[in-house]
Structure formats: C-alpha cells, structure tokens
Design an enzyme around this catalytic site. Sequence first.
Site, PDB file in Angstrom:
ATOM      1  N   TRP A 152      47.906  42.549  52.702  1.00  0.00           N
ATOM      2  CA  TRP A 152      46.802  42.365  51.762  1.00  0.00           C
ATOM      3  C   TRP A 152      45.722  41.395  52.240  1.00  0.00           C
ATOM      4  CZ3 TRP A 152      46.335  45.595  47.701  1.00  0.00           C
ATOM      5  CH2 TRP A 152      47.478  46.326  47.345  1.00  0.00           C
ATOM      6  N   ARG A 171      31.049  48.642  42.516  1.00  0.00           N
ATOM      7  CA  ARG A 171      31.755  47.392  42.845  1.00  0.00           C
ATOM      8  C   ARG A 171      31.737  47.100  44.351  1.00  0.00           C
ATOM      9  NH1 ARG A 171      37.201  46.710  41.138  1.00  0.00           N
ATOM     10  NH2 ARG A 171      36.971  44.672  40.183  1.00  0.00           N
ATOM     11  N   GLU A 174      30.984  39.326  38.665  1.00  0.00           N
ATOM     12  CA  GLU A 174      32.180  39.714  37.905  1.00  0.00           C
ATOM     13  C   GLU A 174      33.146  38.533  37.814  1.00  0.00           C
ATOM     14  OE1 GLU A 174      33.884  43.715  38.802  1.00  0.00           O
ATOM     15  OE2 GLU A 174      35.824  42.703  38.852  1.00  0.00           O
ATOM     16  N   GLU A 215      41.307  49.882  47.544  1.00  0.00           N
ATOM     17  CA  GLU A 215      42.693  49.927  47.083  1.00  0.00           C
ATOM     18  C   GLU A 215      43.122  51.348  46.712  1.00  0.00           C
ATOM     19  OE1 GLU A 215      42.800  46.862  44.020  1.00  0.00           O
ATOM     20  OE2 GLU A 215      43.113  45.326  45.553  1.00  0.00           O
ATOM     21  N   GLU A 258      44.857  37.052  35.208  1.00  0.00           N
ATOM     22  CA  GLU A 258      45.797  37.536  36.226  1.00  0.00           C
ATOM     23  C   GLU A 258      46.325  36.405  37.113  1.00  0.00           C
ATOM     24  OE1 GLU A 258      44.176  40.521  38.797  1.00  0.00           O
ATOM     25  OE2 GLU A 258      46.015  40.693  39.980  1.00  0.00           O
ATOM     26  N   ARG A 271      46.858  44.522  34.456  1.00  0.00           N
ATOM     27  CA  ARG A 271      46.654  43.070  34.371  1.00  0.00           C
ATOM     28  C   ARG A 271      46.330  42.647  32.932  1.00  0.00           C
ATOM     29  NH1 ARG A 271      49.292  42.688  38.959  1.00  0.00           N
ATOM     30  NH2 ARG A 271      48.196  43.632  40.696  1.00  0.00           N
ATOM     31  N   ASP A 288      39.583  37.204  45.542  1.00  0.00           N
ATOM     32  CA  ASP A 288      40.060  37.934  44.371  1.00  0.00           C
ATOM     33  C   ASP A 288      40.462  37.034  43.206  1.00  0.00           C
ATOM     34  OD1 ASP A 288      40.874  39.949  42.758  1.00  0.00           O
ATOM     35  OD2 ASP A 288      42.522  40.656  44.010  1.00  0.00           O
TER      36      ASP A 288
HETATM   37  O1  GCW Z   1      42.793  41.476  41.358  1.00  0.00           O
HETATM   38  C1  GCW Z   1      43.061  42.778  41.771  1.00  0.00           C
HETATM   39  C2  GCW Z   1      44.098  43.285  40.841  1.00  0.00           C
HETATM   40  C3  GCW Z   1      44.108  44.792  40.687  1.00  0.00           C
HETATM   41  C4  GCW Z   1      42.689  45.234  40.357  1.00  0.00           C
HETATM   42  C5  GCW Z   1      41.784  44.834  41.494  1.00  0.00           C
HETATM   43  C6  GCW Z   1      40.327  45.193  41.232  1.00  0.00           C
HETATM   44  C7  GCW Z   1      41.995  46.992  38.900  1.00  0.00           C
HETATM   45  O2  GCW Z   1      45.350  42.829  41.273  1.00  0.00           O
HETATM   46  O3  GCW Z   1      45.003  45.097  39.654  1.00  0.00           O
HETATM   47  O4  GCW Z   1      42.615  46.622  40.091  1.00  0.00           O
HETATM   48  O5  GCW Z   1      41.839  43.445  41.686  1.00  0.00           O
HETATM   49  O6  GCW Z   1      39.582  44.296  40.871  1.00  0.00           O
HETATM   50  O7  GCW Z   1      39.935  46.323  41.388  1.00  0.00           O
END
Ligand code: GCW
Length: 691
Positions: free
Chosen positions: A553, A334, A402, A301, A408, A176, A380
């Site tokens: 997702w 996290r 955060e 993820e 992004e 990103r 997100d």
């Molecule tokens: O927003 C999403 C992104 C991923 C990212 C993830 C995260 C680093 O698309 O690329 O991975 O969040 O925050 O872990």
Amino acid sequence: MQPNDVHAAWLPPEAFRAIGSRRTLVCGEGTLVDTVRAEVARACARYGGSVDRPPPRPASADRPAAGASYDLVLALVPAALLPVAAAAVDVGYRRRHGSGALGEEGFLLARHAEVTVVLAEAPAGLLYGLFHLVRLGESAFGLTRPTELHRPATRLRMLDHWDNVDVHPVMGQVERGYAGRSIFWRDGARRADLTRVGPYGRLLAACGVNAIAVNNVNVHATEARLLTDRLGDVAAIADLLRPYGVRVHLSVSFAAPVTLGGLPTADPLDDGVRAWWAEATRQVYETIPDFGGYLVKADSEGQPGPFGYGRSHADGANVLADALAPFGGVVRWRAFVYNHRQDWRDRSTDRARAAYDHFTPLDGRFRDNVILQVKHGPIDFQPREPVSPVLAAMPDTRLAVEFQVTQEYTGQQRHVCYLAPWWSEVLGYAPWGDDGPTVADVAAGGGLVGVSNVGDDPFWTGHPLAQANLYAFGRLAWDPRLDPVAVLDEWIGLTFAGSAPDASGIVRRTLHGIMDDSWRTYERYTAPLGVGFMVRPGDHYGPDVDGYEYSPWGTYHFADRDGVGVDRTRASGTGFTGQYPQPWRDVYESVERCPDELLLFFHHVPYGHRLHSGSTVIQHIYDTHFAGVEQVTAMRRRWEQLAGVVDAGLHARVRERLDEQVRCAEEWRDQVNAYFFRKSGVPDARGRRIP
Ligand code: GCW
C-alpha cells in the site's frame, strides 16, 4: 418532524426558544421560504409567538405593513411590501452594496428600531439567515447589533456518503462507517423508511452544507445502476432534501457505458461513449432537475478509469463534464490516484508523490465544470500529514479539498477526536508563504467536501460528540476563518440548549475540557511525528506498528535499530519536498527547519535526533504516548461531572465510548513504546514501565 427515538443533534426544540417566543413576519415565496415559515411556526407553537405572511395587497391605511408590531422580519428582497424597519434596512443595504451582493445563499442581519431583520436575495439565503438566528438565540434580539453580511466562502459545501446499496462483503453497508447502517440504503435496495433523510437535510442546512453524494465512491454493480434504472431511488432522496436546499450528487462508475450501456468500450474519446453519457445525463436531469453532478474515483484502488483506454484523466473527466454542462452540473473527479500494488522493497516509489505526478501535467486541460477533488494530505487522512502539494500546483483547475469527517484513522467514533482544529490548520495553511493565498482561498473555486460520518444510529454519528465534527465541517465550509473552538462552543450551546439553564456553565467547561485539544491528544497516543499508518491493516482501528510495513500500500515508516521516518527530501530521498513551492520546499527539505510534527513524514532520523522542543525523537515518542493516555483518562473523569446534567442516554453512550478510548489508547501507548524501545534499546529517561 423527527422520529422520537432519534437525537435532535444541534437542533433541539429549545434552540428555537428566542424565535418561537416572538412575533415574526416572513416575506417571500418558494419552497425554501415555506421551510423557513414552517420552522418559525413550529417554534411558535411551542413558545407562544406568532408568524405572519405579508398582507396580499399593498398596505392601506387600515392595514399598514405593520412594522412596529413585529420583533423579527425575514424577507426576500426586493419585495413590494416591507414593514418600515425592514424597508429601512433594505434601503441601507442597497445604498451600501447595490443589489446582488448577497448572492444565491447570503443574507443580511440587522437590528433596526427594535426589529431584527434578515434580508436575502434568494430563498436559500433566508433559510441560512434563519439558522443563523437560531445560533444567536436571545442575542439576535439584543438592544443593538452591528449589521452583518454573511456569504459562504465557497459554493459547494458537501458531504460524500460512502454508503453502499448492497451490503459489501468486507466493507458492509457503509464503507468506513461507524454510525450504524445507511440512512438511504438497506440490504440491496432503497430503505422503505426514509424518515431520517428530511431531518438530516435540516441539520445540514443548519450548519451550511448544501449538497451530498448518496453513494460510495467505490461504485459496485448495484450502485452503478443508481444512474439508470435505479434513478428513481435517487430522486426520492432528492425530494426529501430539496426543502433544505441540499442537492444530490451521484458517484458513478467510469465503466458505466460498458456495464450498464452494453457498449464495447468506455473510451472517453469514443463517440458512442460520449453519446451514452449525454443521454444518461439528460435522463437524470429529466428526473431530478436540480441534480448536482457526478463524483468519480477512477483508476484508483481497483476502480475503472481512462488509463484502461490509454487516455488521460482530463479526457475522462471532460466526457462527463460535457454531458453535465448543458444542465449546469459539475463532475468532481478525485485526485486519489496511486499505485496500491507497490513493492515495499522499492524505495524509489513514493505514494505521497502520486497525485501531483498524475495530475499537475493536466492543469488547464479540464473543462470549467470539472472540479478536481483533492484529499487534504498527500497520503490518506492520517491524523497528521502535510497539506497536499497538488493544492498549490494547479492554478488553472478548479480544486476542492476533501476532509474525512468519518473517523477512519482518528478513532472510528469510539474515540473523542474533535477534528475542526486540524481542518482549520489545513485551511489556513499558506502554500506560498504567509503573504500568499491560503488553502481556503484555493478551495473557494471548487469547494469543501467531507466524507460523512452519519448513519442510522440514534445519535446520528455513533459517538454523540462526533456530531460536533459534522457541525464544524459545515461551519468551516461556510467560513473557513471561524475559530474551531468558537464553533465548538456554538455546537455545545445548541446541542445542550435543553439542559437546565444553571447547567450551561458546567456543560460548556466540561466539553471544552474534553474536546478542544482532543485531536492533539489522539495524535499523541498514536503514530508519532507525522509518520502515519501504524494502524491495524484492513479495519484501521488500533495499533499495529508494522502492520503496513511490508504491504503493497505504499505506507511505510522504515523504523530500524537506528532510526525512523521516510526520507522524502530531494537531496537523498524520494524528492517529494520538491513538489512544494517556496518557502515550504526548503523548509520541509531541511531537517533543522522541518516542523517537529511532520519530521518523520519528511525525514529519516536517528532516535537521538533533537527536536525543536528540545526532546529527542525517542523520548518524544515515550513522553507523548504516556501523556496521551493520561489525557484520555482525564477526559473520562471530566465526563463523569456531567452525569445527571445531560441526557442520561447520551451520557451513558459517551461513557461507554470513553472506556474503550482509554483501553485503546493504553494499547497504542504500550505497543508503540515497546516497539521503539525494543528497536532502539534506548530506555525511557523517566524510568516509566514499558512492557
Ligand atoms: O482511506 C481510504 C479508505 C477506503 C476509501 C479510500 C478512498 C472509499 O480506506 O475505504 O475508499 O480511502 O478515499 O477512496
């Protein structure tokens, strides 16, 4: 200092004119004080001023401590020997506050007997005081100034780099990242040329950031080894950042005891695993004594985590915390844990609920040096989300917030999108109602973290105006109550300090005109009313209204011929509203009381539903999408006024990006409007063309 072909960002030499033309005394010892001295000396070499050290022995009659002969004194206190003005300020400070009030990073700024005095009790404070003077420019030396005491709102003000060591086959060198490649890593190794790192640390110090994580939270095979046999690479980066008070953190893999240590398990309750982390961490501190700590994305993820061993995230975080504790390090863990293999047919699972459901039962079970790092919104980093309810639900856990400085979901540094107004709204949100603490208060105990938007691009951030986001992130981390427009004004003043003095008015006017409202403009032409995720799957750039609608997702909008939005109520939906305390649990629950901008985040409503604004949902969609494009077109027009006024290369770069922003905003407008027109069959009340 800085490679010639790299933009100076908010520290052009001209920003140091006021300091560089004066007589300065710097009192104190240590690496950061040396940095202060070197900064002042460099400015003086350009602008004719001077910088002194205090005399080696106590002042004698023939060599007084020389109060009157300085315009500026920067001093670490207590000091045996201070010029008269500084000594007077010091006495006044002590009388009012006692000692220790400035802490590790604070400073006092006063004007006394025509001398500007900056006092600090620790070297970092002196460095931050110096950069405060840079921001003030001539006004630091005005006739009178009120005495100001500055201390950061939180100890941890950091940037996480999602930089990979290996070029990832899909995500590239920087996940990103929209500003070129990494300033640390290249093609599987540390860059031979680290010349951008020192100047980067300097920029960070000048906006208040004091730590970075040097690698992506998605820790792949090569990156995992930064903890062990590649630790020297991390140490090299730490060495370059140390003079600016920036400490280094590392993203680590929860599976490291297996993948690096050859153990049969990474079970956090296994003695061998605990011993492995303890020993690995001891070696880290042997190599980097001021190492900051670990960052972990676990069970998220595809990253490994404690769930794999039937353990909780508290068990997982605590094993790392125990390893770090003897050295004063922290583990940032996290909270971004959710099911990314959801069945879109399943309407009961709600990704927005996930972090709260996973983590709130663990409140109070984390060690003191664990910081739970929570994305500001429950999903997100969309351009509009409510505040994550986790931030109001874990009183016995240190929480960090955060933000995503890298754009992004907000235009990928091809679009102008000044994010500080958004962050400021989040930080000022009061989860328990107006009289209660704010998100900023909650984050004071853990910290503020931004995902970095920096790369090896000559302008650092790809889009030159995206530098303002980096700057503002640091400033808000230092003081979340700052007005984002005032912060932008500071940034403009510093960044364009080199343009002709008579141009400063037009530069400020034009940039405020373009940037102040640019986040809301971006919101207007993208996904409406908080619904989010109408982006192209994968790269997340540009519109694709149904791109994620039938994906695993967990990011859906549920548009059909009658209406749109996600029912997250307790009454008939996923129950997410119940994760908020009063008053918000009832405000969000109520379709009448829910704020317009979040309506579709919380409710599924018919297209004819009337907003507080008086408009229907469908007409709002049309109107905002037309308006958003008009505003972007106006931005591009405004920018032309700065041709020949600001640096030509910078002007050309922004112009090229604005062309793309106009193109992309039109695409958003047309796809979103056409989509909802086709679904709803409701024409635009103003008869505009919808393709
Ligand atoms: O927003 C999403 C992104 C991923 C990212 C993830 C995260 C680093 O698309 O690329 O991975 O969040 O925050 O872990």
